[in-house]
Design a protein around this motif. Sequence first.
Motif, PDB file in Angstrom:
ATOM      1  N   ILE A 106       0.800  -1.427  -0.164  1.00 20.20           N
ATOM      2  CA  ILE A 106       0.579   0.281   0.185  1.00 20.20           C
ATOM      3  C   ILE A 106       1.391   1.213  -0.490  1.00 20.20           C
ATOM      4  CG2 ILE A 106      -1.502   1.482   1.537  1.00 20.20           C
ATOM      5  CD1 ILE A 106      -2.835  -1.462   2.202  1.00 20.20           C
ATOM      6  N   GLU A 151      -7.126  -1.654   9.394  1.00 18.84           N
ATOM      7  CA  GLU A 151      -7.236  -2.566   8.732  1.00 18.84           C
ATOM      8  C   GLU A 151      -6.471  -3.141   8.102  1.00 18.84           C
ATOM      9  OE1 GLU A 151     -11.659  -2.042   6.735  1.00 18.84           O
ATOM     10  OE2 GLU A 151     -10.377  -0.650   5.812  1.00 18.84           O
ATOM     11  N   LEU A 196      12.131   9.333  11.574  1.00 15.89           N
ATOM     12  CA  LEU A 196      11.875   9.458  12.645  1.00 15.89           C
ATOM     13  C   LEU A 196      12.676   8.183  13.455  1.00 15.89           C
ATOM     14  CD1 LEU A 196      10.278  11.054  14.126  1.00 15.89           C
ATOM     15  CD2 LEU A 196       8.232   9.759  13.103  1.00 15.89           C
ATOM     16  N   LYS A 238       9.603  -2.219  10.271  1.00 12.50           N
ATOM     17  CA  LYS A 238       8.715  -1.015   9.338  1.00 12.50           C
ATOM     18  C   LYS A 238       8.340  -1.035   8.209  1.00 12.50           C
ATOM     19  CE  LYS A 238       8.114   3.561   8.992  1.00 12.50           C
ATOM     20  NZ  LYS A 238       7.233   3.638   7.736  1.00 12.50           N
ATOM     21  N   LEU A 270      -1.073  -1.735   6.033  1.00 15.39           N
ATOM     22  CA  LEU A 270      -1.883  -1.112   6.904  1.00 15.39           C
ATOM     23  C   LEU A 270      -3.056  -0.550   5.943  1.00 15.39           C
ATOM     24  CD1 LEU A 270      -0.238  -0.496  10.491  1.00 15.39           C
ATOM     25  CD2 LEU A 270      -0.975  -2.430  10.037  1.00 15.39           C
ATOM     26  N   GLY A 271      -4.139   0.039   5.967  1.00 13.77           N
ATOM     27  CA  GLY A 271      -5.414   0.586   5.482  1.00 13.77           C
ATOM     28  C   GLY A 271      -4.466   2.263   6.144  1.00 13.77           C
ATOM     29  N   ARG A 272      -5.635   3.090   5.975  1.00 16.31           N
ATOM     30  CA  ARG A 272      -6.090   4.178   6.583  1.00 16.31           C
ATOM     31  C   ARG A 272      -5.817   4.547   8.026  1.00 16.31           C
ATOM     32  NH1 ARG A 272      -8.947   8.295   4.255  1.00 16.31           N
ATOM     33  NH2 ARG A 272     -10.283   6.833   2.756  1.00 16.31           N
ATOM     34  N   ALA A 321      -1.166   6.457   9.895  1.00 15.52           N
ATOM     35  CA  ALA A 321       0.286   7.461  10.258  1.00 15.52           C
ATOM     36  C   ALA A 321       0.383   7.583  11.286  1.00 15.52           C
ATOM     37  CB  ALA A 321      -0.289   8.480   9.270  1.00 15.52           C
ATOM     38  N   HIS A 331       3.131   6.509  13.953  1.00 16.36           N
ATOM     39  CA  HIS A 331       4.413   7.415  13.669  1.00 16.36           C
ATOM     40  C   HIS A 331       4.592   7.992  15.014  1.00 16.36           C
ATOM     41  CE1 HIS A 331       3.921   7.197   9.583  1.00 16.36           C
ATOM     42  NE2 HIS A 331       5.191   7.104  10.236  1.00 16.36           N
ATOM     43  N   PRO A 364      12.322   8.277   4.683  1.00 13.05           N
ATOM     44  CA  PRO A 364      12.066   7.461   3.714  1.00 13.05           C
ATOM     45  C   PRO A 364      11.876   7.765   1.708  1.00 13.05           C
ATOM     46  CG  PRO A 364      10.215   8.073   4.814  1.00 13.05           C
ATOM     47  CD  PRO A 364      11.245   8.796   4.759  1.00 13.05           C
TER      48      PRO A 364
END
Lengths: 182, 321
Positions: free
Chosen positions: B136, B182, B204, B212, B218-220, B223, B226, B258
């Motif tokens: 993804i 998800e 980070l 990592k 993973l879906g929505r 973030a 982090h 990245p």
Amino acid sequence: MRRVIIIVLVLLPLAVLAVWIGVRAHRLRPKSAIPAGTSATAPGPQLPSPSSCGAAGRSQLEHYDRSTVYDWLDGGAAPYLDHGFTTSTVATYRFETGGRTLTIEAAAVRFASPRGAAAQAAAETPPGAAPVPGLPGAHSTRDVLVWCRGRDMLRLVSFTPGAETSGPFAALARAWLGGTAP
Amino acid sequence: MNDPYRHPIDRREALLRISAALAAGGAVTAGGIFFHDRRIVSPSARPVPDWRTDEAHLPPGVIARGSDPAANVRRALDALGGVDRFVARGHTVLIKPNVGWDRLPEQAADTNPQVVAELVRLSLAAGARRVIVADISCNDPARSFEHSGIGPAARAAGAIVLVGPKIRLVRTRTGGPAAGLEVMEALLDADRVINVPVVKQHSLSLATLGMKNWFGVLGRGRARLHQNINHSIAELAATFRPTLTVIDATRILTANGPQGGSLADVREVHALAAGIDPVACDAWGATLLGLEPRRVGYIAAAEGRGLGRADPRLLEDLGTA
């Protein structure tokens, strides 16, 4: 007849409620299961139109803010946020030069202060990057250009390593300076 | 006996009342259906399988060096006993590269396409029924798979490449920081999983390597991980236990990761590590970035949780081909 009217009056609010529920649910439900990583309608710093910089085409503009910057940069967002990142606009331009297609990713990034923008620009300027004639403060290699203007930073990345990019880089940067509306 | 307070109703009124009741019931049901979010409350959230094989006698991993990325893959897996030690006839194999970025192979933001393609070929040769390559992406998925070269290379090698909308996401029984997020369904359906990250500096977490790389399944909402990234990565490593980890160090991104972009940040190493100990493999990758592995928070955390050993010396160096 009176009873029919009463029943209709009872049903009408229910029907309105059902429609309202439907509309609300449609708006709330995520459109895609894949992280879009962009708040498509957010305002942000401008990128020039393709015609203003001689590009043959441009991808759809993507906008990011402090809540979506991780979707754009993943862990790279941390220094941006440290330097006061507020918003950004990102797109990919296509140039046709000498029978060759050159693709350049452009990111216009706004920070809370000129100092933050300058710090991020300094961090991203590649070692060995040279000043760009006619663009005071801009530095570039063949594959990256970084330019800080006030609290905005422009970053250009070529997708054709080693290709001659100075012309398209300069055209894009000048058009960006001109503030051409997309 | 007739009740003076109760009026008899005729057929017409009965029908009207029944209709009203049905309409009200329908409205309530429709509301329930619209508001019901199966992804949050579904009781059928799936468990995450453990894809490891029982290979206690194997070394934790090996390192292969040479200018040909595909040859490095073959040498490394041969040293581990061959792919058929891990992949059996009829298996569905999911290969999880890092295709996060709309970048070219030379920019080292994504896994080398030749490494991915060779893993596809070897898995199919070992009898895999199908090999799926999926990630993804952070950037536009179609452009990321195309520019990185991974989409064309994997397809040419015979893989099914899942990009963007083709990736179905489902709820899982993951806990910790990833709870409620998800996961790509193809991963959960796979019999074997090969994690194939590229070595990159990460602003980070200091380094982005194998553990990592699970962010990409993973879906929505991922973030949010982090916020406490070292703990989150160690948690993901405890959740997703791959059959093999293959760390691509054909080219590594040493700064501005990245995402990268500048070739000045890229160093050509022409090596890879493959192994069954994801922590040892990540530890080796960290050393390529000049990092002491146990100073990388999530590597130390993963070792502390018993997920592997943060010692790159455990990997057998096969030398240069």
